[in-house]
Scaffold this motif. Structure first.
Motif, PDB file in Angstrom:
ATOM      1  N   LEU A 104       0.828  -1.205   0.000  1.00  0.00           N
ATOM      2  CA  LEU A 104       0.000   0.000   0.000  1.00  0.00           C
ATOM      3  C   LEU A 104       0.863   1.255   0.000  1.00  0.00           C
ATOM      4  N   HIS A 105       2.187   1.060   0.001  1.00  0.00           N
ATOM      5  CA  HIS A 105       3.089   2.207   0.082  1.00  0.00           C
ATOM      6  C   HIS A 105       3.646   2.543  -1.288  1.00  0.00           C
ATOM      7  N   GLU A 106       3.717   3.815  -1.567  1.00  0.00           N
ATOM      8  CA  GLU A 106       4.186   4.243  -2.883  1.00  0.00           C
ATOM      9  C   GLU A 106       5.716   4.298  -2.953  1.00  0.00           C
ATOM     10  N   SER A 107       6.396   3.883  -1.873  1.00  0.00           N
ATOM     11  CA  SER A 107       7.856   3.964  -1.894  1.00  0.00           C
ATOM     12  C   SER A 107       8.442   3.011  -2.950  1.00  0.00           C
ATOM     13  N   ARG A 108       7.790   1.869  -3.179  1.00  0.00           N
ATOM     14  CA  ARG A 108       8.182   1.027  -4.308  1.00  0.00           C
ATOM     15  C   ARG A 108       6.931   0.787  -5.147  1.00  0.00           C
ATOM     16  N   PRO A 109       6.624   1.732  -6.054  1.00  0.00           N
ATOM     17  CA  PRO A 109       5.340   1.693  -6.775  1.00  0.00           C
ATOM     18  C   PRO A 109       5.062   0.350  -7.455  1.00  0.00           C
ATOM     19  N   ILE A 110       6.098  -0.308  -7.946  1.00  0.00           N
ATOM     20  CA  ILE A 110       5.864  -1.549  -8.703  1.00  0.00           C
ATOM     21  C   ILE A 110       5.183  -2.606  -7.823  1.00  0.00           C
ATOM     22  N   LEU A 111       5.448  -2.550  -6.497  1.00  0.00           N
ATOM     23  CA  LEU A 111       4.854  -3.544  -5.581  1.00  0.00           C
ATOM     24  C   LEU A 111       3.383  -3.260  -5.266  1.00  0.00           C
ATOM     25  N   THR A 112       2.849  -2.103  -5.721  1.00  0.00           N
ATOM     26  CA  THR A 112       1.423  -1.853  -5.522  1.00  0.00           C
ATOM     27  C   THR A 112       0.570  -2.586  -6.567  1.00  0.00           C
ATOM     28  N   GLY A 113       1.236  -3.311  -7.465  1.00  0.00           N
ATOM     29  CA  GLY A 113       0.505  -4.041  -8.501  1.00  0.00           C
ATOM     30  C   GLY A 113       0.619  -5.547  -8.349  1.00  0.00           C
ATOM     31  N   VAL A 114      -0.189  -6.262  -9.106  1.00  0.00           N
ATOM     32  CA  VAL A 114      -0.084  -7.720  -9.188  1.00  0.00           C
ATOM     33  C   VAL A 114       0.655  -8.048 -10.492  1.00  0.00           C
ATOM     34  N   HIS A 115       1.667  -8.901 -10.371  1.00  0.00           N
ATOM     35  CA  HIS A 115       2.479  -9.282 -11.517  1.00  0.00           C
ATOM     36  C   HIS A 115       1.814 -10.457 -12.242  1.00  0.00           C
ATOM     37  N   PHE A 116       1.493 -10.257 -13.521  1.00  0.00           N
ATOM     38  CA  PHE A 116       0.910 -11.338 -14.330  1.00  0.00           C
ATOM     39  C   PHE A 116       1.928 -11.726 -15.405  1.00  0.00           C
ATOM     40  N   VAL A 117       2.263 -13.024 -15.456  1.00  0.00           N
ATOM     41  CA  VAL A 117       3.215 -13.516 -16.460  1.00  0.00           C
ATOM     42  C   VAL A 117       2.593 -14.691 -17.187  1.00  0.00           C
ATOM     43  N   LEU A 118       2.496 -14.577 -18.513  1.00  0.00           N
ATOM     44  CA  LEU A 118       2.053 -15.728 -19.297  1.00  0.00           C
ATOM     45  C   LEU A 118       3.258 -16.305 -20.026  1.00  0.00           C
ATOM     46  N   GLU A 119       3.621 -17.542 -19.700  1.00  0.00           N
ATOM     47  CA  GLU A 119       4.637 -18.247 -20.495  1.00  0.00           C
ATOM     48  C   GLU A 119       4.494 -19.736 -20.268  1.00  0.00           C
ATOM     49  N   ASN A 120       4.971 -20.513 -21.235  1.00  0.00           N
ATOM     50  CA  ASN A 120       4.863 -21.982 -21.156  1.00  0.00           C
ATOM     51  C   ASN A 120       3.433 -22.442 -20.888  1.00  0.00           C
ATOM     52  N   GLN A 121       2.467 -21.759 -21.520  1.00  0.00           N
ATOM     53  CA  GLN A 121       1.054 -22.123 -21.368  1.00  0.00           C
ATOM     54  C   GLN A 121       0.575 -22.066 -19.919  1.00  0.00           C
ATOM     55  N   LYS A 122       1.237 -21.217 -19.143  1.00  0.00           N
ATOM     56  CA  LYS A 122       0.782 -21.004 -17.770  1.00  0.00           C
ATOM     57  C   LYS A 122       0.671 -19.512 -17.500  1.00  0.00           C
ATOM     58  N   LEU A 123      -0.392 -19.133 -16.752  1.00  0.00           N
ATOM     59  CA  LEU A 123      -0.526 -17.757 -16.303  1.00  0.00           C
ATOM     60  C   LEU A 123      -0.189 -17.719 -14.814  1.00  0.00           C
ATOM     61  N   LEU A 124       0.831 -16.939 -14.490  1.00  0.00           N
ATOM     62  CA  LEU A 124       1.224 -16.770 -13.090  1.00  0.00           C
ATOM     63  C   LEU A 124       0.790 -15.391 -12.620  1.00  0.00           C
ATOM     64  N   ALA A 125       0.174 -15.336 -11.424  1.00  0.00           N
ATOM     65  CA  ALA A 125      -0.177 -14.050 -10.811  1.00  0.00           C
ATOM     66  C   ALA A 125       0.460 -14.033  -9.436  1.00  0.00           C
ATOM     67  N   VAL A 126       1.218 -12.980  -9.144  1.00  0.00           N
ATOM     68  CA  VAL A 126       1.885 -12.918  -7.838  1.00  0.00           C
ATOM     69  C   VAL A 126       1.875 -11.485  -7.318  1.00  0.00           C
ATOM     70  N   ALA A 127       1.687 -11.364  -5.987  1.00  0.00           N
ATOM     71  CA  ALA A 127       1.730 -10.058  -5.340  1.00  0.00           C
ATOM     72  C   ALA A 127       2.544 -10.186  -4.068  1.00  0.00           C
TER      73      ALA A 127
END
Lengths: 376, 376
Positions: free
Chosen positions: A154-177
């Protein structure tokens, strides 16, 4: 523009796009809802710096009982307009654009005349090309959002961490926060042939998205561009900006060998954590302590000024070495709520290393991580 | 002190007395709930500068499933204690006072130990003698409170107006409240032979009182002392301080001859007022205008920056001279809500004189007064 429409249906459309409208924006026209009436039907748009929502109601949709007398467009102040629509006396409402962007709103004997703005001045939404799209059931996307978005920073000190990371590769969708104290990761198989992608979507956008779905929507189509993502259902276009920057490599954070394991039923564990946190919240450190032996699992909370609590926990299985570990009960609460009514396996290395939580048995590709608190 | 009791029943008692407990008090022991256990049963007390509530649960009350092992007393921090009771795992809870005012709270496998305070240090409640008492049905007292207390002043500049004036004389109980812009007065007959009285009870105390009644209570006994009033039901003693000073003579404010009268059905009028106030709230003056002629009643709202509204109102009867009058729609809303689902007669003298509202036909001894706003 002149339109007569069933009030309850119109109000529902308005409420959907209002999720994207903030009264605090510095761009006055964005406090408004854009209304566009064509021969095909009615489109409403709301937008802020992060998300835009466009809803569409077809003239052929019988529940809307639409009568289109003249096509056109207007922008009306959204909060105020919504309150008027909500309080009108009859089941239908007529909207008519008069001169000077004034709009007559009529229902039964009530006649409102309100000031609008020219729709030509409303910002254009991004154009997203149709080449990179995946389709997901709405309930699955909602589940992924609920399983991950609570763990964003919830802190803007590292803005990228305020999002959920979605990665599609190898026919898999990964979501991580992760907020660097805890992490939640979900992987699902994707059988569609689409280009790989790697994006970070703001956690707030995802929460608004999950609240915007209605029960009528079954599938959502996700289209990705350089700095935008579009979620498209039968009745709604939901745009969100993407976060820029490199998301940290979280895979190396998840340990693979452990010394102590506990299988426990989530709802009972959650209740005990909630009780213990009543005490930890009164103290300075907000920590609780878990004590695992081969014969028992105990949970302790202590706040010298107020009191203490201890509770013997019911568990399903314990294995490995005895352990005493302290952690923030609020992270544990959030983690347990994401699992729901099931049993989980908690795996520990030591009192000072992050521990993992996974659904027991089933290989669900859902894992959470919590960093303990050192107490000495 | 050692007691085992059904948790839900105990929690309900606790919630009743918590209405009187503020966490903002400057007297630390008043953030606590006083618990006294005798052979007769359990008594809880909460108090602040304005009100005190004492609840009593008899040992013979079967729904409480009380087991008294040892009588005694203690004071526990109310908010925190209430949260613990709410979150305990089992249906019953055991409270035991240990050494040094510590209290063990046990339910199932959860063991809390919390710090309490000596009940000897809790302030004593006023002793009220039993000589001047009237009895009223709870539903009637609640009705009187709902019909008057909304009209008290919220400003401390004239403290006496923050209370409701109760006067018993000539076998009638009069209750009246005014903030000098509007007034609401209710009179009920009293057949009991009791001494006359003339008191002012803080509006806030009355609201808390009306929220404290449960469905099980049928009668309330009201005892009056010099600076306190006690409302006594089967399970609760509710004390409030009285306001000191002379309440203004409100009787002379109520006009008796009129030039224009309108009979109107409250729910429809209320909806129209709510719509018109959407616009008046956006403007600087927050006024709406009512226009009465022998053929029509119109309501107008106007806020140049935002828009305007006009609505032809359905009415039951109009008589007398035509009239245009402006008033604050929020006063009208509150007045109409106090009438509920009925028809009223509104009587006007002129655009600049206060007007009255009464239930149509029935001589209910309920009257309200609203002062108009001069617009030129």
């Amino acid at each position: 523009m002149k339109l007569t429409i069933k009030r309850s249906v119109f109000l529902q459309e308005l409420q959907t796009v209002q999720r994207a409208i903030s009264s605090k924006t510095t761009i006055p026209i964005l406090t408004g809802v854009k209304i566009v009436l064509t021969d095909e039907g009615l489109s409403l748009t709301g937008s802020n710096a992060d998300i835009s929502i466009e809803s569409f109601l077809s003239v052929e949709d019988e529940k809307a009982q639409m009568t289109i007398e003249q096509t056109g467009s207007i922008v009306l102040q959204a909060r105020f307009f919504g309150e008027i629509i909500r309080k009108l006396p009859e089941d239908t409402v007529t909207l008519e654009v008069l001169e000077n962007n004034q709009v007559a709103i009529t229902s039964g004997k009530a006649d409102f005349t309100v000031n609008g703005l020219d729709a030509e001045n409303y910002p254009h939404l991004p154009v997203i090309d149709a080449k990179n799209q995946i389709q997901l059931p709405v309930h699955l996307l909602t589940k992924i959002i609920n399983e991950t978005s609570f763990a964003v920073s919830l802190h803007e000190s590292r803005p990228i961490l305020t999002g959920v990371h979605f990665v599609l590769e190898n026919q898999k969708l990964l979501a991580v926060a992760t907020d660097s104290h805890r992490l939640s990761q979900r992987i699902i198989p994707i059988e569609q042939a689409v280009e790989n992608f790697n994006i970070v979507i703001p956690g707030k956008s995802l929460l608004e998205l999950s609240r915007s779905f209605t029960d009528e929507e079954e599938m959502v189509e996700i289209s990705i561009m350089e700095n935008q993502v579009l979620f498209k259902t039968k009745s709604m276009y939901f745009y969100s900006r993407l976060l820029e920057g490199n998301y940290p490599d979280t895979n190396r954070l998840i340990p693979t060998s452990f010394n102590t394991e506990v299988d426990i039923y989530v709802p009972e564990f959650l209740s005990a954590i909630e009780r213990a946190s009543l005490l930890s919240h009164e103290g300075r450190n907000n920590i609780v302590r878990l004590s695992v032996t081969s014969e028992s699992v105990f949970l302790y909370g202590n706040s010298p000024e107020v009191g203490k609590v201890e509770e013997s926990l019911s568990y399903e299985k314990v294995s490995g070495e005895p352990l005493e570990i302290s952690f923030n009960p609020d992270y544990m609460k959030a983690a347990l709520r994401a699992f729901g009514d099931t049993s989980i396996t908690i795996k520990f290395i030591s009192a000072i290393r992050p521990f993992t939580l996974e659904p027991t048995g089933a290989d669900l590709d859902f894992i959470q991580l919590i960093t303990p608190v050192r107490t000495n």
